[in-house]
Design a protein around this motif. Sequence first.
Motif, short mmCIF file in Angstrom:
data_model
loop_
_atom_site.label_atom_id
_atom_site.label_comp_id
_atom_site.label_asym_id
_atom_site.label_seq_id
_atom_site.Cartn_x
_atom_site.Cartn_y
_atom_site.Cartn_z
N ARG A 15 5.30 -12.58 -8.06
CA ARG A 15 6.39 -13.19 -8.81
C ARG A 15 7.57 -13.58 -7.93
O ARG A 15 8.14 -14.64 -8.09
CB ARG A 15 6.87 -12.24 -9.89
CG ARG A 15 5.98 -12.21 -11.10
CD ARG A 15 6.54 -11.29 -12.09
NE ARG A 15 6.62 -9.98 -11.42
CZ ARG A 15 6.74 -8.83 -12.03
NH1 ARG A 15 6.82 -8.78 -13.32
NH2 ARG A 15 6.77 -7.72 -11.38
N THR A 16 7.96 -12.70 -7.01
CA THR A 16 9.20 -12.94 -6.27
C THR A 16 8.98 -13.39 -4.84
O THR A 16 9.90 -13.87 -4.19
CB THR A 16 10.03 -11.64 -6.22
OG1 THR A 16 9.29 -10.64 -5.52
CG2 THR A 16 10.37 -11.15 -7.61
N GLY A 17 7.77 -13.20 -4.31
CA GLY A 17 7.53 -13.54 -2.91
C GLY A 17 8.00 -12.43 -1.97
O GLY A 17 7.91 -12.57 -0.76
N ARG A 18 8.49 -11.36 -2.51
CA ARG A 18 8.95 -10.23 -1.70
C ARG A 18 7.95 -9.09 -1.77
O ARG A 18 7.17 -9.00 -2.71
CB ARG A 18 10.30 -9.72 -2.20
CG ARG A 18 11.41 -10.67 -1.98
CD ARG A 18 12.69 -10.04 -2.42
NE ARG A 18 13.81 -10.89 -2.09
CZ ARG A 18 15.03 -10.65 -2.45
NH1 ARG A 18 15.30 -9.59 -3.19
NH2 ARG A 18 16.00 -11.45 -2.10
N ALA A 19 8.04 -8.23 -0.79
CA ALA A 19 7.14 -7.08 -0.77
C ALA A 19 7.60 -6.05 -1.80
O ALA A 19 8.79 -5.94 -2.09
CB ALA A 19 7.14 -6.45 0.62
N ALA A 20 6.64 -5.34 -2.35
CA ALA A 20 6.96 -4.28 -3.30
C ALA A 20 7.60 -3.13 -2.55
O ALA A 20 7.53 -3.04 -1.33
CB ALA A 20 5.68 -3.83 -4.00
N GLY A 21 8.20 -2.22 -3.30
CA GLY A 21 8.90 -1.10 -2.69
C GLY A 21 8.01 -0.25 -1.80
O GLY A 21 8.40 0.15 -0.71
N TRP A 22 6.78 0.01 -2.26
CA TRP A 22 5.90 0.84 -1.45
C TRP A 22 5.48 0.12 -0.18
O TRP A 22 5.25 0.76 0.85
CB TRP A 22 4.68 1.28 -2.25
CG TRP A 22 3.75 0.16 -2.62
CD1 TRP A 22 3.83 -0.63 -3.72
CD2 TRP A 22 2.65 -0.30 -1.85
NE1 TRP A 22 2.83 -1.56 -3.70
CE2 TRP A 22 2.09 -1.38 -2.56
CE3 TRP A 22 2.08 0.08 -0.65
CZ2 TRP A 22 0.98 -2.07 -2.09
CZ3 TRP A 22 0.97 -0.61 -0.19
CH2 TRP A 22 0.43 -1.68 -0.91
N GLU A 23 5.39 -1.22 -0.20
CA GLU A 23 5.05 -1.98 1.01
C GLU A 23 6.18 -1.90 2.03
O GLU A 23 5.94 -1.78 3.22
CB GLU A 23 4.75 -3.43 0.66
CG GLU A 23 3.45 -3.62 -0.08
CD GLU A 23 3.25 -5.05 -0.51
OE1 GLU A 23 4.24 -5.79 -0.62
OE2 GLU A 23 2.08 -5.43 -0.73
N VAL A 24 7.40 -1.97 1.55
CA VAL A 24 8.56 -1.86 2.44
C VAL A 24 8.61 -0.47 3.05
O VAL A 24 8.85 -0.32 4.25
CB VAL A 24 9.86 -2.18 1.68
CG1 VAL A 24 11.08 -1.90 2.53
CG2 VAL A 24 9.85 -3.62 1.20
#
Length: 83
Positions: A15-24
């Motif tokens: 949806r956002t093109g950003r990594a999810a929290g767990w990926e970060v």
Amino acid sequence: MIRLVAGSRFGNRARTGRAAGWEVEMRALLWVVGVVAGVLVLLGLLLEAVQWLVIIGLVALAAVIVLAFVRGRRSAHNYPNRR
């Protein structure tokens, strides 16, 4: 058609093109582990180098002491009136 569920792992990135929290968090953890491993390797190499530098320094110090003694004895023989 693939439907993204709100609670799925891939939903936030899609949806956002950003990594999810767990990926970060995983990426940050990998960076920390990599940096710590690099520091430990460099520290090991540095300590190994310091060990060899100490050994070389001790050998050089012994050589200087021996040369000073030999030259001192030689100069004492060249000038018999001096003590």
